[in-house]
Scaffold this motif. Structure first.
Motif, PDB file in Angstrom:
ATOM      1  N   SER B 183       0.826  -1.226   0.000  1.00 39.14           N
ATOM      2  CA  SER B 183       0.000   0.000   0.000  1.00 39.14           C
ATOM      3  C   SER B 183       0.849   1.261   0.000  1.00 39.14           C
ATOM      4  O   SER B 183       0.405   2.312  -0.459  1.00 39.14           O
ATOM      5  CB  SER B 183      -0.914   0.037   1.230  1.00 39.14           C
ATOM      6  N   LEU B 184       2.081   1.153   0.515  1.00 36.77           N
ATOM      7  CA  LEU B 184       2.986   2.307   0.525  1.00 36.77           C
ATOM      8  C   LEU B 184       3.098   2.912  -0.869  1.00 36.77           C
ATOM      9  O   LEU B 184       3.254   4.117  -1.021  1.00 36.77           O
ATOM     10  CB  LEU B 184       4.398   1.883   0.940  1.00 36.77           C
ATOM     11  N   TYR B 185       3.019   2.043  -1.890  1.00 41.84           N
ATOM     12  CA  TYR B 185       3.260   2.503  -3.255  1.00 41.84           C
ATOM     13  C   TYR B 185       1.978   2.885  -3.996  1.00 41.84           C
ATOM     14  O   TYR B 185       2.034   3.308  -5.137  1.00 41.84           O
ATOM     15  CB  TYR B 185       4.059   1.438  -4.025  1.00 41.84           C
ATOM     16  N   LEU B 186       0.827   2.713  -3.337  1.00 44.37           N
ATOM     17  CA  LEU B 186      -0.434   3.056  -4.013  1.00 44.37           C
ATOM     18  C   LEU B 186      -0.483   4.532  -4.379  1.00 44.37           C
ATOM     19  O   LEU B 186      -1.037   4.919  -5.402  1.00 44.37           O
ATOM     20  CB  LEU B 186      -1.619   2.718  -3.105  1.00 44.37           C
ATOM     21  N   ILE B 187       0.106   5.367  -3.527  1.00 47.68           N
ATOM     22  CA  ILE B 187       0.019   6.809  -3.747  1.00 47.68           C
ATOM     23  C   ILE B 187       0.942   7.267  -4.877  1.00 47.68           C
ATOM     24  O   ILE B 187       0.847   8.393  -5.344  1.00 47.68           O
ATOM     25  CB  ILE B 187       0.314   7.573  -2.436  1.00 47.68           C
ATOM     26  N   MET B 188       1.810   6.356  -5.350  1.00 48.79           N
ATOM     27  CA  MET B 188       2.769   6.769  -6.390  1.00 48.79           C
ATOM     28  C   MET B 188       2.201   6.543  -7.786  1.00 48.79           C
ATOM     29  O   MET B 188       2.911   6.181  -8.708  1.00 48.79           O
ATOM     30  CB  MET B 188       4.069   6.004  -6.201  1.00 48.79           C
ATOM     31  N   LYS B 189       0.930   6.763  -7.906  1.00 48.63           N
ATOM     32  CA  LYS B 189       0.272   6.664  -9.197  1.00 48.63           C
ATOM     33  C   LYS B 189       0.891   7.711 -10.126  1.00 48.63           C
ATOM     34  O   LYS B 189       1.017   8.870  -9.758  1.00 48.63           O
ATOM     35  CB  LYS B 189      -1.211   6.940  -9.015  1.00 48.63           C
TER      36      LYS B 189
END
Lengths: 251, 392
Positions: B183-189
């Motif tokens: 989930s840490l990387y979800l915001i790196m869309k």
């Protein structure tokens, strides 16, 4: 009234006075060498970039729902009611998730600081909310102005209407990541003056929330499920034990 | 205990060199800050200390919760001989993750801040809490070994009584943070390359963590049997490898489905490292998954070992691809870790191996084997003391 900035790159003449006054505000040195650096860093909070004959400013976009503030584990970055996204150094432990998460590559870090490294970024002059930001105040061509976001959008549309040939017909920051408090006008498509085209239109913290919201559910149903399985299995074992002491060694 | 000069062996020299370089790197980190000790930059703020030490470290320690759940919740008691080494590895793994964080954080002495300065919208906040709590859980799961060693039976009994609750808490906490690392990387869309960016990242991270938990257990059993001259718990290992085959294929299928669903295969045609490293990663998942279904592979200890190592490398490649390869294009810079970053990472791995060895020698880590599977253990060794003797 929440503060916002309109930066009109069509009017910008690249005088770099915004850079200088900004450096003064942060008590950072501003030399010719630093002026020539066309990127933001911990010692240059805003930067004027040259694209052929055009200029464009880089500064924090002050998103309406900022990714940096949502990811910070200690809430060291916060979106204030007044508009600016501010940084509270005393909370920061230096994980730099804000930097990784920012879609505009804004937060910078004082990497060479040994004991007290910190994040550095524009705070829209949150120290003086009654007056315009220093960069707006000093700008000789009104390329950068401060005001209410809605009023600035109206003003931007007015400028585009008055001289439609000078402007690319869009305002950068209205839809980007669900809206930003810094709005940008350009003569050409935005990616030609250094603004990424791959910025999603949706609110970014929402992508994380889509996963995080399930946590209470996982905790409750997971505990019940596993507790239940454990209880059933142990019950089976107890029964087996009660039925025949001899079978103990097997299980 | 006699004090003698340790024999000089190849691996001891390698170990010494790694630790010395790590020490030098630590000195540089302390005296010159992150600028002097890393190639991190404003454009690329997370390097191998996050990509390997944290993402891979936490994943590779997943055996602790996987086996604790198998043995204590699903009550598959036959797997008991491998649960203690798995918990030890997990406890060590998490402790080392904290050590790595001390290098990576700008102000490591503020590592406790998330405990009092809350931001519940942050995945990192949640991961911080989960990892703190889970490390405590692992300590409690591991502590009976210490109590056993010093024959503190009363304390042992009390701890045993609450153990089911501790185990359940451990599984929940692991489920949360293993998936949250994704989930840490979800915001790196828009930042993370579309070959890897997926809304399914939390689920994919979780399932691959379960697989890697099983894989690491096989890997450890193989190694500790070599190192301590123990007999390999072979029937168990074979069963674990079947489980691994199932979980791993589930992961591969989900992954292929995910890439198809997002129409991301087209990105393979683009030039650059991304497509090559993606292919490598997929190969390192698919080949072992297929091999594990071969009876022949599962029956041959060396064959199985190589297959598992291949999968572990696939796992590491995946985490590094997400944290490094996939983040490079949008960053606009090239990141190659500085020697100091590599030295710290290697020292942490080497330190982990050394502490595991020390603990395995001095604590009843493998002793459960004797109680549970008398037939397998009796012939090969008797007392704990003999483990010490067969150590090297």
């Amino acid at each position: 009234m929440a503060r916002a900035i309109l930066y009109d790159s069509v009017l910008c003449v690249g005088c770099r006075q915004c850079e200088e006054t900004c450096s003064e505000r942060w008590k950072l040195p501003y030399t010719e060498k630093i002026a020539a650096e066309e990127k933001t860093s911990a010692h240059k909070i805003t930067a004027v970039r040259t694209h052929g004959e055009r200029f464009s400013r880089k500064l924090c976009m002050h998103c309406i729902d900022p990714a940096c503030a949502s990811v910070c584990p200690v809430a060291a970055l916060q979106k204030t009611e007044a508009g600016p996204v501010v940084y509270l150094e005393d909370r920061c432990m230096g994980c730099r998730y804000c930097m990784t998460a920012c879609p505009f590559q804004v937060p910078t870090y004082t990497w060479s600081e040994i004991l007290e490294p910190k994040v550095a970024k524009c705070d829209m002059c949150s120290d003086r909310l009654k007056e315009p930001t220093r960069c707006s105040e000093i700008c000789p061509t009104e390329a950068t102005i401060t005001g209410d976001r809605d009023e600035l959008i109206a003003k931007a549309r007015e400028r585009m209407k008055e001289s439609p040939d000078s402007y690319y017909p869009a305002i950068y920051g209205i839809e980007e990541v669900g809206g930003t408090s810094v709005l940008i006008l350009s003569a050409v498509p935005f990616d030609q003056i250094g603004f990424s085209k791959s910025i999603p239109k949706e609110n970014l913290p929402q992508t994380t929330w889509a996963a995080l919201q399930h946590i209470p559910n996982i905790v409750v149903s997971g505990s019940v499920l596993m507790g239940g399985i454990y209880w059933l299995n142990n019950r089976k074992e107890e029964v087996a034990r009660a039925e025949g002491e001899g079978r103990e060694g097997v299980k | 205990m006699k004090l003698t000069m340790p024999k000089i062996t190849f691996w001891r020299v390698v170990f010494a060199v790694i630790m010395m370089s790590g020490l030098a790197a630590t000195y540089i980190r302390v005296t010159q800050g992150l600028a002097g000790s890393s190639n991190l930059s404003d454009e690329f703020p997370w390097g191998i200390w996050i990509g390997f030490d944290i993402l891979c470290g936490v994943g590779l320690a997943a055996g602790g919760f996987t086996l604790a759940a198998i043995v204590h919740i699903f009550n598959l008691r036959e797997y008991k001989p491998v649960v203690r080494p798995a918990i030890l590895t997990a406890f060590l793994g998490y402790s080392l993750v904290v050590v790595a964080l001390m290098f990576d954080l700008g102000r490591p002495w503020r590592i406790w801040h998330p405990l009092i300065m809350w931001n519940p919208r942050s995945v990192m906040f949640e991961v911080g809490w989960c990892v703190t709590l889970y490390t405590t859980v692992l300590f409690l799961e591991f502590f009976p070994l210490v109590l056993e060693r010093f024959k503190l039976t009363k304390a042992h009994k009390i701890l045993k009584g609450v153990m089911p609750l501790i185990i359940i808490a451990g599984v929940i906490l692991s489920t949360l943070h293993q998936s949250s690392l994704g989930s840490l990387y979800l915001i790196m869309k828009g930042k993370l390359h579309p070959l890897w960016y997926s809304p399914l990242m939390p689920l994919l991270f979780y399932i691959s963590a379960i697989a890697v938990g099983l894989g690491m257990t096989i890997f450890e059993s193989w190694h500790s049997s070599k190192a301590f001259g123990r007999q390999l718990e072979w029937p168990l290992i074979q069963k674990l490898s079947r489980m691994l085959a199932v979980v791993l294929s589930l992961y591969v299928v989900m992954r292929l489905f995910d890439v198809t669903q997002r129409h991301a295969w087209v990105y393979l045609e683009q030039p650059g490292w991304e497509s090559k490293l993606f292919m490598l990663e997929m190969a390192l998942f698919i080949v072992p998954a297929l091999l594990l279904y071969r009876e022949k592979t599962r029956q041959n200890p060396t064959g199985l070992y190589i297959t598992v190592v291949m999968f572990l490398l696939g796992f590491v490649t995946n985490r590094l691809n997400i944290s490094l390869t996939g983040m490079e294009a949008s960053s606009g810079v090239t990141y190659i870790p500085k020697w100091t970053e590599v030295a710290v990472t290697f020292s942490i791995i080497a330190g982990g191996f050394a502490i595991f060895r020390l603990a395995a020698k001095n604590l009843p880590v493998f002793e459960a084997a004797e109680h549970e599977v008398p037939a397998a253990a009796n012939g090969s060794r008797g007392e704990l003391a003999s483990v010490n003797a067969t150590g090297d």
